[in-house]
Design a protein around this motif. Sequence first.
Motif, PDB file in Angstrom:
ATOM      1  N   ARG A   1      44.446  38.805  41.598  1.00 21.23           N
ATOM      2  CA  ARG A   1      44.369  38.034  42.843  1.00 21.23           C
ATOM      3  C   ARG A   1      43.405  36.866  42.700  1.00 21.23           C
ATOM      4  O   ARG A   1      43.723  35.714  43.023  1.00 21.23           O
ATOM      5  N   THR A   2      42.197  37.179  42.234  1.00 21.45           N
ATOM      6  CA  THR A   2      41.182  36.139  42.134  1.00 21.45           C
ATOM      7  C   THR A   2      41.576  35.068  41.132  1.00 21.45           C
ATOM      8  O   THR A   2      41.410  33.867  41.389  1.00 21.45           O
ATOM      9  N   SER A   3      42.110  35.478  39.985  1.00 23.00           N
ATOM     10  CA  SER A   3      42.480  34.499  38.955  1.00 23.00           C
ATOM     11  C   SER A   3      43.579  33.562  39.434  1.00 23.00           C
ATOM     12  O   SER A   3      43.559  32.365  39.132  1.00 23.00           O
TER      13      SER A   3
ATOM     14  N   GLN B   1      37.387  45.517  51.291  1.00 23.08           N
ATOM     15  CA  GLN B   1      38.367  45.966  52.271  1.00 23.08           C
ATOM     16  C   GLN B   1      39.753  45.512  51.809  1.00 23.08           C
ATOM     17  O   GLN B   1      39.987  45.364  50.622  1.00 23.08           O
ATOM     18  N   ALA B   2      40.664  45.322  52.755  1.00 19.31           N
ATOM     19  CA  ALA B   2      42.028  44.944  52.413  1.00 19.31           C
ATOM     20  C   ALA B   2      42.060  43.599  51.686  1.00 19.31           C
ATOM     21  O   ALA B   2      41.276  42.701  51.972  1.00 19.31           O
ATOM     22  N   GLU B   3      42.988  43.496  50.745  1.00 16.29           N
ATOM     23  CA  GLU B   3      43.227  42.264  49.993  1.00 16.29           C
ATOM     24  C   GLU B   3      44.713  42.176  49.704  1.00 16.29           C
ATOM     25  O   GLU B   3      45.421  43.186  49.722  1.00 16.29           O
ATOM     26  N   GLY B   4      45.176  40.983  49.403  1.00 15.06           N
ATOM     27  CA  GLY B   4      46.577  40.832  49.045  1.00 15.06           C
ATOM     28  C   GLY B   4      46.764  39.758  47.995  1.00 15.06           C
ATOM     29  O   GLY B   4      45.933  38.861  47.843  1.00 15.06           O
ATOM     30  N   LEU B   5      47.865  39.855  47.266  1.00 10.60           N
ATOM     31  CA  LEU B   5      48.281  38.803  46.349  1.00 10.60           C
ATOM     32  C   LEU B   5      49.623  38.273  46.829  1.00 10.60           C
ATOM     33  O   LEU B   5      50.574  39.037  47.035  1.00 10.60           O
ATOM     34  N   VAL B   6      49.680  36.957  47.032  1.00 11.61           N
ATOM     35  CA  VAL B   6      50.854  36.309  47.605  1.00 11.61           C
ATOM     36  C   VAL B   6      51.791  35.867  46.480  1.00 11.61           C
ATOM     37  O   VAL B   6      51.355  35.292  45.475  1.00 11.61           O
ATOM     38  N   TYR B   7      53.092  36.147  46.681  1.00 14.86           N
ATOM     39  CA  TYR B   7      54.114  35.758  45.715  1.00 14.86           C
ATOM     40  C   TYR B   7      55.188  34.920  46.411  1.00 14.86           C
ATOM     41  O   TYR B   7      55.487  35.121  47.593  1.00 14.86           O
ATOM     42  N   THR B   8      55.771  34.010  45.644  1.00 14.88           N
ATOM     43  CA  THR B   8      56.990  33.361  46.113  1.00 14.88           C
ATOM     44  C   THR B   8      58.160  34.307  45.893  1.00 14.88           C
ATOM     45  O   THR B   8      58.026  35.348  45.242  1.00 14.88           O
ATOM     46  N   ALA B   9      59.318  33.939  46.415  1.00  9.02           N
ATOM     47  CA  ALA B   9      60.479  34.824  46.342  1.00  9.02           C
ATOM     48  C   ALA B   9      60.931  35.069  44.911  1.00  9.02           C
ATOM     49  O   ALA B   9      61.601  36.077  44.633  1.00  9.02           O
ATOM     50  N   ASP B  10      60.582  34.167  43.986  1.00  9.15           N
ATOM     51  CA  ASP B  10      60.969  34.372  42.588  1.00  9.15           C
ATOM     52  C   ASP B  10      59.908  35.120  41.786  1.00  9.15           C
ATOM     53  O   ASP B  10      59.997  35.235  40.562  1.00  9.15           O
ATOM     54  N   GLY B  11      58.871  35.623  42.465  1.00 12.87           N
ATOM     55  CA  GLY B  11      57.870  36.458  41.800  1.00 12.87           C
ATOM     56  C   GLY B  11      56.690  35.721  41.227  1.00 12.87           C
ATOM     57  O   GLY B  11      55.862  36.332  40.538  1.00 12.87           O
ATOM     58  N   ALA B  12      56.554  34.418  41.508  1.00 10.95           N
ATOM     59  CA  ALA B  12      55.408  33.674  40.999  1.00 10.95           C
ATOM     60  C   ALA B  12      54.194  33.931  41.898  1.00 10.95           C
ATOM     61  O   ALA B  12      54.283  33.814  43.125  1.00 10.95           O
TER      62      ALA B  12
ATOM     63  N   SER C   1      45.320  34.695  46.249  1.00 13.38           N
ATOM     64  CA  SER C   1      44.943  35.917  46.958  1.00 13.38           C
ATOM     65  C   SER C   1      44.840  35.648  48.446  1.00 13.38           C
ATOM     66  O   SER C   1      44.656  34.513  48.897  1.00 13.38           O
ATOM     67  N   LEU C   2      44.974  36.710  49.193  1.00 17.14           N
ATOM     68  CA  LEU C   2      44.772  36.695  50.635  1.00 17.14           C
ATOM     69  C   LEU C   2      43.631  37.662  50.907  1.00 17.14           C
ATOM     70  O   LEU C   2      43.708  38.843  50.544  1.00 17.14           O
ATOM     71  N   ASN C   3      42.549  37.162  51.494  1.00 13.40           N
ATOM     72  CA  ASN C   3      41.360  37.984  51.662  1.00 13.40           C
ATOM     73  C   ASN C   3      40.542  37.473  52.836  1.00 13.40           C
ATOM     74  O   ASN C   3      40.876  36.442  53.427  1.00 13.40           O
ATOM     75  N   PRO C   4      39.463  38.149  53.206  1.00 14.31           N
ATOM     76  CA  PRO C   4      38.736  37.770  54.419  1.00 14.31           C
ATOM     77  C   PRO C   4      38.227  36.341  54.435  1.00 14.31           C
ATOM     78  O   PRO C   4      38.098  35.747  55.504  1.00 14.31           O
TER      79      PRO C   4
END
Length: 1011
Positions: free
Chosen positions: A280-282, A102-113, A117-120
């Motif tokens: 995301r996972t890595s 389902q939905a997943e996300g990859l979280v970044y800081t404001a400088d792109g680092a 991952s954000l997941n269930p």
Amino acid sequence: MHDNQDLTIGRITRVLAERLRPAVYSDPHPLQIAAHVVDGEPIPVAQGLEADYAPVAVGDRWGRAWDTTWLRLTGEVPASFAGRRVEIVADLGFDINMPGFQAEGLVYTADGAAVRSLNPRAQWIPVSPEARGGEKIEYFVEAASNPVLLDYHPFLPTEQGDVLTSSDEQLYRVRRVDVCVFEEEVFELVHDIEVLHQLAAELPEDSARRAKILRALDAALDRVDLRDIPATAADGRAELQGVLSSPAEPSAHRISAVGHAHIDSAWLWPLRETVRKVARTSSSMATLLDEDDDFVHAMSSAQQYAWVKQERPEVFARIKKAVESGRFVPIGGMWVEPDAVLPSGESFIRQISQGQRFFREEFGVECKGAWLPDSFGYSGALPQILVGAGFDWFLTQKISWNQVNRFPHHSFLWEGNDGSRIFTHFPPMDTYNAQLSGEEVARAARQFKEKSVARHSLAPTGWGDGGGGATREMLARAKRMADLEGSPQVVFESPNDFFDKAMAELPDPGVWRGELYLELHRGTFTTQHLTKQGNRTSERLLAEAELWAAAAAVRAGREYPYDELDSLWQEVLLLQFHDILPGTSIAWVHREAEERYERVATALRRIISESLTALDASAGADGLDAAPVDAELAVNAAPVAQRGVPAGAVAVAEPAAPSSARAEVGVFVLESESVRVEVDGSGHVRSLVDRATGREAIAQGRVGNALQLHQDFPNMWDAWDVDAHYFAMREDLDGPAEVTVDGDAIAVKREFGNSSITQRLSLSDDGRVLVVDCDIDWQEEEKFLKLAFPVEVFTDEVAAETQFGYHRRANHTNTSWEAARFETHAQRWFLVQEPGFGVAFLNESSHGFDVGRESNGREVVQNARFSLLRAPKFPDPRADRGRHRMRFGVLVGATPESATEAGWALQAPLRAATGSEVPALASSLDPAVIVSAVKLADDRSGDVVVRVYESSGSRVSTSIELAGLPVGTVVDADLIERPGEATETTQTPEGTVRVPVTLRPFEVKTFRVQR
């Protein structure tokens, strides 16, 4: 406190679910949310950070299928959080029971680092391990709204599996985005209680250990104030220290947990989404490695590392640093985790050579073992390939999915077709996505077949397919089970460390001989024919392109296209992934695969044409006949070299054996010096006679070329499975047909259901093979189409070509093991043979078949049937619908040797080519020894690599001839071209170099020819 154990268990269950777990986060403060919806495919990170954002509120819906939505989360750490660990809890509408789907996300800081991952199963973002209070918060989430396709009822047809047909519905709803205090002591209490609770559930009800654990748990809960859990969590934990510190028994089973996230390179998502799943996972696993010194994570598939390197270099840099420390472990040594029965032998070798080269060049390491936990059965040719490529061990888990028979080993030696053996392990936990629950670790100890002589097993641990990998909850469980009375011991370590221990404690393991047949997913030999046909064509063209390019480099000085051939091989190897080539992915994946195969074929034909042009020009410069070479005709010549015809020469077809097609009274006849075929007015073969012996192949009263249609509604997995009950409902397509003579062939046209088929029956150029060309407009649903030839051959087994040889399977159902093999697979042919006579069945682009023993009470008939097409509805609701061109052949008077030659010829028929003659690069003096590859060495030294194998199942001593090649030294090499000892050679008076070679049955050998 009381002694009623049932009451204690009920108390623990409720308190954990309703009070303790929710109390891990306290004092939530909402953050501001803004969103930017990407129009079309994903955008670069920098573009996402700088996009225009619009406000979003908790409760708002977001995300059409396959969309990307960038979320910006902003706010401030409350002053009251000073000195505390602070995290964001973000629930984008997750279902915790469906991680990876389902939905997943990859979280970044404001400088792109990249952060994690954000997941269930990991709905948190780290803010500060010890906040000051007042810090500004700004994070970005690249959120993918992948649709849920594998739901609790996993076989419902869906149009969501392709961006071209998916709906515009917003699939998810934001539930919360809060900055909170992470209550570490509560987290630890939760896992103290959880591990003990789960352990107690696995212990005998009358055991003293169970009673002591439950009494301690009762006491702990008596000390926790449910109105102020953070303040009293430590008191509860103190009551549990005694039972947690009691050590494991000396004989306790030992589980090596390996952090792992099995990520299918494509399946219920397209290839482009896998790139993001891996990133995301890595990133999450790199963060977890930073936070926990005991954790070890392992990841397979060089392709996935390569994707991250190209698309997320900042994540790849973190991976590389962790690999250097030895705690992020490259495993498997292959480009992807391929299907393990359908690719060619050469493809398996290139999976390893391409994979190991990547790991060597990027990380300075080579993998010690092969890692294929999820492929759908394993060819008996694999042990030789793995050992020959330098592997020490092999891991899989899939055979635990068998429908009928329980595999008798967990740690054992797997013996291949040629006698090679490799140490193999099946994790007895029966999963490659372990959570390290009490039930799982108990199951591993209970089921471990070698428990009387060994105590080690492996547990790949973590949520797969984008579910995020291992979690800190899993690590917390492992720490408590490292040395805990009543529990197996659990420790995180690398697969290599586990296998060292497992091999040391089992000096004389049991042996399993031959293929590892999976009693499930038998439909994968047939589903998505166009994908399988694209693979077959690509494998052939790759062999030809390498051969002609090597000849042009050696003879004409043309630059060898190393980079392009590497790229094309990597593309084909990717498409051999175990949910692409088997035909079990969504429509998007297979649509893309067909497009990619077209591009591969175009590029390879260009390489072949350019190489032939260079050879032609070079020959002309030497004063030879310089007529232009017809590249399109020559393109099919190279595989003939692999049947004993000189490799590297433009093969010129011998004149075709005379054959005829004609109509006689009541019958149509195909005839040559070798065979006579009679076709009746319904298009069925009623007679197929081997003229050399006078033997009739078609069983009395039966007909061949019989199309049969079955209902095909498996018990569960549509694209994957064919269940035995399909035999019960069969429709013989013996209605009216239009039969005519068409030149040297007989044409048969037939309509059935919503479909139609046009067949062209002819004889091969040598007059030996009945060739059946099929043009099918297939428009059925949930049907299985077979092509049957019932033949009078008495045998108890069927031989079927596999990689670098063939294997034999019992052709009866005396045991449950034999009965379970009701649908099997072959490379180019399968053969039924009795002493003195055999019939081989050849295919050009399909793999599935079955051979049923049928009897009239006195004679046994072998009903040999090709599996043509299926029509499953999940995960692609229109799988295989459309037009297919397929070619089959029947060879009477066949042996394994003649079947091998005829199988090559059917896949790549020899055609006349005009132009310059080019001296052979390599050829075999024994027809049983096949030259399977001629190329320049991967290390770009200019060495010519020649690979041969014994195809008949006999011991052979012969020579390989190298002609027109300035030979220096010839050395033996392993399968991935690492040089060994020099080999003595001789030279003929004509200057041809001969390399003596002795091969055991089905042995593969590789030579490096230094120029």
